[in-house]
Design an enzyme around this catalytic site. Structure first.
Site, PDB file in Angstrom:
ATOM      1  N   PHE A  23    -110.851 -45.172  16.651  1.00 21.18           N
ATOM      2  CA  PHE A  23    -111.647 -46.254  16.071  1.00 21.18           C
ATOM      3  C   PHE A  23    -111.106 -47.630  16.397  1.00 21.18           C
ATOM      4  O   PHE A  23    -111.409 -48.606  15.722  1.00 21.18           O
ATOM      5  CB  PHE A  23    -111.764 -46.049  14.559  1.00 21.18           C
ATOM      6  CG  PHE A  23    -112.368 -44.714  14.219  1.00 21.18           C
ATOM      7  CD1 PHE A  23    -113.652 -44.385  14.637  1.00 21.18           C
ATOM      8  CD2 PHE A  23    -111.650 -43.777  13.506  1.00 21.18           C
ATOM      9  CE1 PHE A  23    -114.203 -43.148  14.345  1.00 21.18           C
ATOM     10  CE2 PHE A  23    -112.193 -42.535  13.214  1.00 21.18           C
ATOM     11  CZ  PHE A  23    -113.477 -42.219  13.638  1.00 21.18           C
ATOM     12  N   CYS A  24    -110.331 -47.714  17.462  1.00 22.02           N
ATOM     13  CA  CYS A  24    -109.763 -48.980  17.907  1.00 22.02           C
ATOM     14  C   CYS A  24    -110.755 -49.682  18.831  1.00 22.02           C
ATOM     15  O   CYS A  24    -111.495 -49.027  19.580  1.00 22.02           O
ATOM     16  CB  CYS A  24    -108.451 -48.714  18.652  1.00 22.02           C
ATOM     17  SG  CYS A  24    -107.661 -50.197  19.306  1.00 22.02           S
ATOM     18  N   GLY A  25    -110.764 -50.994  18.787  1.00 16.92           N
ATOM     19  CA  GLY A  25    -111.610 -51.761  19.686  1.00 16.92           C
ATOM     20  C   GLY A  25    -111.276 -51.555  21.151  1.00 16.92           C
ATOM     21  O   GLY A  25    -112.084 -51.860  22.033  1.00 16.92           O
TER      22      GLY A  25
END
Length: 186
Positions: free
Chosen positions: A60-62
């Site tokens: 869920f990291c950019g």
């Protein structure tokens, strides 16, 4: 007398294991559980004498879209012996607690074909052995998608921040340097 002879094979196995561990670089000692599989990745058997890129990831990291670029690098350099290992981590609070979700992001959403592990600690005293040695040779990851390029001798050639894209010329040059490095056996 029979009991003594039975101990000989066990002793030989123990000695063989010690010799293999001695031949294996410190970085690659140990194993990690493979993502959504019943098997583990024996780091030494899988990666000894091979150039390697290790990346700590988070679903869920950019920076998760970097999976596509990492896979492209993997495909480009795999014929030259490059290996890649993705290590999901929730150290920065951006990984799912459900490894099925992690696997979906990596394999289904981004088409990753390189090895991925179950989520691991990558920072601090409780970091997995691999990341403790990576940190000792360079530095600990400061965020997700921190990239380490390791030569055939198990030494970090270079490390790159999350901001470094997989197609960055410096990252590619470090990979090429790792590929050109001599194996331990030579």
């Amino acid at each position: 007398m029979l009991m003594r002879w039975c101990a000989v094979p066990a002793l030989l196995l123990a000695i063989t294991g010690l010799v293999q561990a001695a031949d294996c670089p410190e970085l690659l000692q140990g194993s990690l559980p493979k993502l959504r599989a019943k098997e583990s990745i024996d780091l030494c058997k899988q990666y000894a004498d091979k150039p390697l890129v290790v990346v700590n990831t988070a679903s869920f990291c950019g920076f998760a879209p970097q999976f596509e670029g990492l896979e492209a690098v993997n495909q480009r350099f795999k014929p030259q012996g490059l290996e890649m290992l993705g290590v999901p981590s929730n150290d920065f609070k951006q990984e799912s607690r459900d490894s099925a979700e992690t696997a979906k992001v990596c394999y289904a959403n981004y088409g990753v074909t390189f090895n991925m592990t179950e989520p691991q600690k990558v920072r601090g005293d409780d970091a997995t052995h691999l990341f403790q040695v990576l940190a000792a040779q360079s530095n600990a990851p400061k965020w997700n998608f921190y990239k380490y390029v390791v030569d055939r001798q198990g030494k970090v050639v270079a490390s790159f921040s999350s901001l470094t894209k997989p197609d960055d010329p410096e990252f590619i040059a470090a990979i090429e340097k790792a590929i050109a490095s001599k194996p331990l056996a030579n």
